[in-house]
Design a protein around this motif. Structure first.
Motif, PDB file in Angstrom:
ATOM      1  N   VAL A   1      18.658  -6.212 -22.439  1.00 40.62           N
ATOM      2  CA  VAL A   1      19.067  -4.943 -21.817  1.00 40.62           C
ATOM      3  C   VAL A   1      18.169  -4.728 -20.597  1.00 40.62           C
ATOM      4  O   VAL A   1      16.952  -4.731 -20.715  1.00 40.62           O
TER       5      VAL A   1
ATOM      6  N   PRO B   1      14.134  -0.378 -20.064  1.00 35.31           N
ATOM      7  CA  PRO B   1      15.487   0.174 -20.137  1.00 35.31           C
ATOM      8  C   PRO B   1      15.543   1.688 -19.909  1.00 35.31           C
ATOM      9  O   PRO B   1      16.616   2.219 -19.667  1.00 35.31           O
TER      10      PRO B   1
ATOM     11  N   ARG C   1      25.015   5.780 -20.331  1.00 36.06           N
ATOM     12  CA  ARG C   1      25.111   4.401 -19.820  1.00 36.06           C
ATOM     13  C   ARG C   1      24.105   3.503 -20.518  1.00 36.06           C
ATOM     14  O   ARG C   1      24.389   2.367 -20.859  1.00 36.06           O
ATOM     15  N   GLN C   2      22.917   4.084 -20.694  1.00 37.32           N
ATOM     16  CA  GLN C   2      21.861   3.320 -21.334  1.00 37.32           C
ATOM     17  C   GLN C   2      22.273   2.937 -22.751  1.00 37.32           C
ATOM     18  O   GLN C   2      22.059   1.816 -23.202  1.00 37.32           O
ATOM     19  N   ARG C   3      22.924   3.874 -23.446  1.00 37.18           N
ATOM     20  CA  ARG C   3      23.365   3.588 -24.817  1.00 37.18           C
ATOM     21  C   ARG C   3      24.463   2.526 -24.831  1.00 37.18           C
ATOM     22  O   ARG C   3      24.499   1.688 -25.728  1.00 37.18           O
TER      23      ARG C   3
ATOM     24  N   ALA D   1      24.707   0.114 -22.680  1.00 35.20           N
ATOM     25  CA  ALA D   1      24.021  -1.164 -22.438  1.00 35.20           C
ATOM     26  C   ALA D   1      23.383  -1.692 -23.726  1.00 35.20           C
ATOM     27  O   ALA D   1      23.443  -2.888 -24.021  1.00 35.20           O
TER      28      ALA D   1
ATOM     29  N   LEU E   1      26.218  -2.629 -16.191  1.00 35.10           N
ATOM     30  CA  LEU E   1      27.551  -2.490 -16.819  1.00 35.10           C
ATOM     31  C   LEU E   1      28.616  -2.913 -15.809  1.00 35.10           C
ATOM     32  O   LEU E   1      28.413  -2.797 -14.605  1.00 35.10           O
TER      33      LEU E   1
ATOM     34  N   GLN F   1      16.944  -2.837 -16.841  1.00 36.29           N
ATOM     35  CA  GLN F   1      16.626  -1.513 -16.311  1.00 36.29           C
ATOM     36  C   GLN F   1      17.853  -0.843 -15.689  1.00 36.29           C
ATOM     37  O   GLN F   1      18.084   0.343 -15.862  1.00 36.29           O
ATOM     38  N   ASN F   2      18.660  -1.635 -14.970  1.00 33.39           N
ATOM     39  CA  ASN F   2      19.806  -1.028 -14.272  1.00 33.39           C
ATOM     40  C   ASN F   2      21.092  -1.088 -15.114  1.00 33.39           C
ATOM     41  O   ASN F   2      22.175  -0.847 -14.604  1.00 33.39           O
ATOM     42  N   TYR F   3      20.947  -1.477 -16.387  1.00 38.16           N
ATOM     43  CA  TYR F   3      22.050  -1.552 -17.374  1.00 38.16           C
ATOM     44  C   TYR F   3      23.078  -2.628 -17.050  1.00 38.16           C
ATOM     45  O   TYR F   3      23.632  -3.214 -17.970  1.00 38.16           O
TER      46      TYR F   3
ATOM     47  N   PRO G   1      31.953   3.438 -16.664  1.00 34.02           N
ATOM     48  CA  PRO G   1      30.527   3.750 -16.469  1.00 34.02           C
ATOM     49  C   PRO G   1      30.270   4.916 -15.518  1.00 34.02           C
ATOM     50  O   PRO G   1      29.374   5.730 -15.752  1.00 34.02           O
TER      51      PRO G   1
END
Ligand SMILES: Nc1ncnc2c1ncn2[C@@H]1O[C@H](COP(=O)(O)OP(=O)(O)OP(=O)(O)O)[C@@H](O)[C@H]1O
Ligand SMILES: [Mg+2]
Length: 366
Positions: free
Chosen positions: A81, A161, A140-142, A144, A87, A83-85, A132
């Motif tokens: 995972v 992350p 978004r983090q979730r 990812a 997606l 830092q910038n995800y 996204p």
């Protein structure tokens, strides 16, 4: 699930820069290991070598019992995972999460089951049809993380992350990720430059500096027994006060001397460092071990207050001692009424101090 072992791992980038110097690290099966250190210390490089996204210039990496040096990322049993995800913007959350399984040609009903189960764990079931750009940073983090979970990896790799989230959301997601680890019991390697994240999330923490591992231990052991000056200064907020001076013999006891100031050490500590009398050393004391309370083994010194920072529950009091700036962390009630230029007797709790070798910076007082 798998353990991860790094043995004498090195990284030399194509431009000749040596980023990683002989790193040895053993991450236990099911452990939450945090790699922490200042910017540029090679946390990401190390993690990317574990992932297989970066070649290894020397040494070996094992995941489970397998040496993975020459195994491509997709066959290493890891999920990362970023830092910038990263997606896919044109796909829905559902499609983002199921994508890796689709590539693996898993049947549709199995993908559906896995994506929905994972969405439930992460509390994002209602978001599956969104794209996204229709999500908040935390959501978004979730997603990812969800995309990593559906792959059932042996090892999760996280590279900062939470660093794109605002402070409050970071705290929330920190707790969520810790709970996720408790639930999945999968090995996790988590990179951050934030020592609070490291302390609160890690079963153990590897503190890195200039491409080397400085110490690996549990959060509280790092805090109470830092092996060297770097770890002592890096872990803890505000940072440990570190002052250079020399060790002297004073009336058959050992004292730390800087300028005209002498701080006598408790005999138990003195015993451990007696061979260093006459030598230059670093003296370290944490801000919370300086206050206004006299006890046994306390040395009071007169300091002049320069700044008082009120945090609410506690206050950081910066004062000068000769030409040195020292920080004390006081209960906020004890700091009431203090102001600029006040002169106060600050009590140094010497049983809590550390003495570091001046040259190799190792902790001599453990
Ligand atoms: N492709 C590259 N070529 C040459 N040097 C590189 C390359 N990538 C990274 N480095 C250097 O390697 C060192 C480690 O970089 P790395 O990105 O691993 O640090 P980091 O600990 O993750 O830092 P940050 O906290 O800023 O993300 C740095 O000095 C960096 O400049
Ligand atoms: Mg990095």
């Amino acid at each position: 699930m798998a353990k991860v072992v790094l043995s004498q791992v090195e990284k030399v980038y194509p431009n000749g820069f040596k980023a990683v110097h002989g790193v040895d690290l053993e991450i236990k099966d099911g452990e939450f290991m945090v790699l922490v250190g200042p910017s540029g210390c090679a946390k990401s490089t190390t993690l990317r070598m574990i992932a297989g996204l970066e070649d290894i210039s020397g040494g070996k990496i094992f995941i489970g019992d397998r040496e993975v040096n020459d195994i491509p990322p997709k066959d290493r049993g890891i999920a990362m995972v970023f830092q910038n995800y990263a997606l896919y913007p044109h796909m829905t959350v559902y499609e983002n999460m199921g994508f890796s399984l689709k590539i693996k040609k898993l049947p549709k009903d199995q993908i559906d089951k896995k994506v929905k189960e994972t969405a439930k764990i992460l509390g994002i079931e209602d978001l599956l049809q969104r794209r996204p750009k229709e999500l908040s940073g935390g959501q978004r983090q979730r997603v990812a993380v969800g995309r990593a979970i559906v792959r059932d990896p042996d090892v999760f790799l996280f590279d900062e992350p939470l660093s794109n989230l605002d402070a409050k959301l970071r705290v929330h997601m920190r707790v969520q990720l810790s709970q996720l680890h408790k639930r999945l019991k999968t090995t996790m390697i988590y990179v951050t430059h934030d020592q609070v994240e490291a302390m609160t999330m890690g079963d153990r923490i590897a503190v890195m500096h200039l491409g080397k591992v400085m110490q690996v231990d549990s959060p509280l052991n790092l805090y109470h027994y830092p092996a060297n000056k770097f770890v002592a200064g890096f872990i803890g907020s505000p940072s440990m006060n570190l002052i250079e001076g020399e060790l002297i013999n004073k009336n058959n006891r050992i004292a730390f001397k800087m300028g005209g100031i002498e701080l006598t050490l408790p005999d138990s500590k003195g015993e451990r460092i007696k061979d260093h009398v006459g030598k230059k050393v670093w003296f370290g004391i944490r801000p919370e071990h300086i206050d206004f309370t006299e006890r046994e083994e306390t040395v009071p010194l007169k300091g002049k207050i320069s700044v008082v920072e009120h945090m609410g529950n506690e206050s950081f009091v910066h004062f000068s001692l000769g030409d040195m700036q020292i920080t004390a962390k006081l209960d906020s009630m004890d700091s009431m009424g203090l102001s600029y230029d006040d002169e106060k007797h600050f009590c140094f709790h010497m049983d809590k101090c550390h003495i570091f070798d001046y040259d190799n910076e190792l902790n001599l007082s453990l």
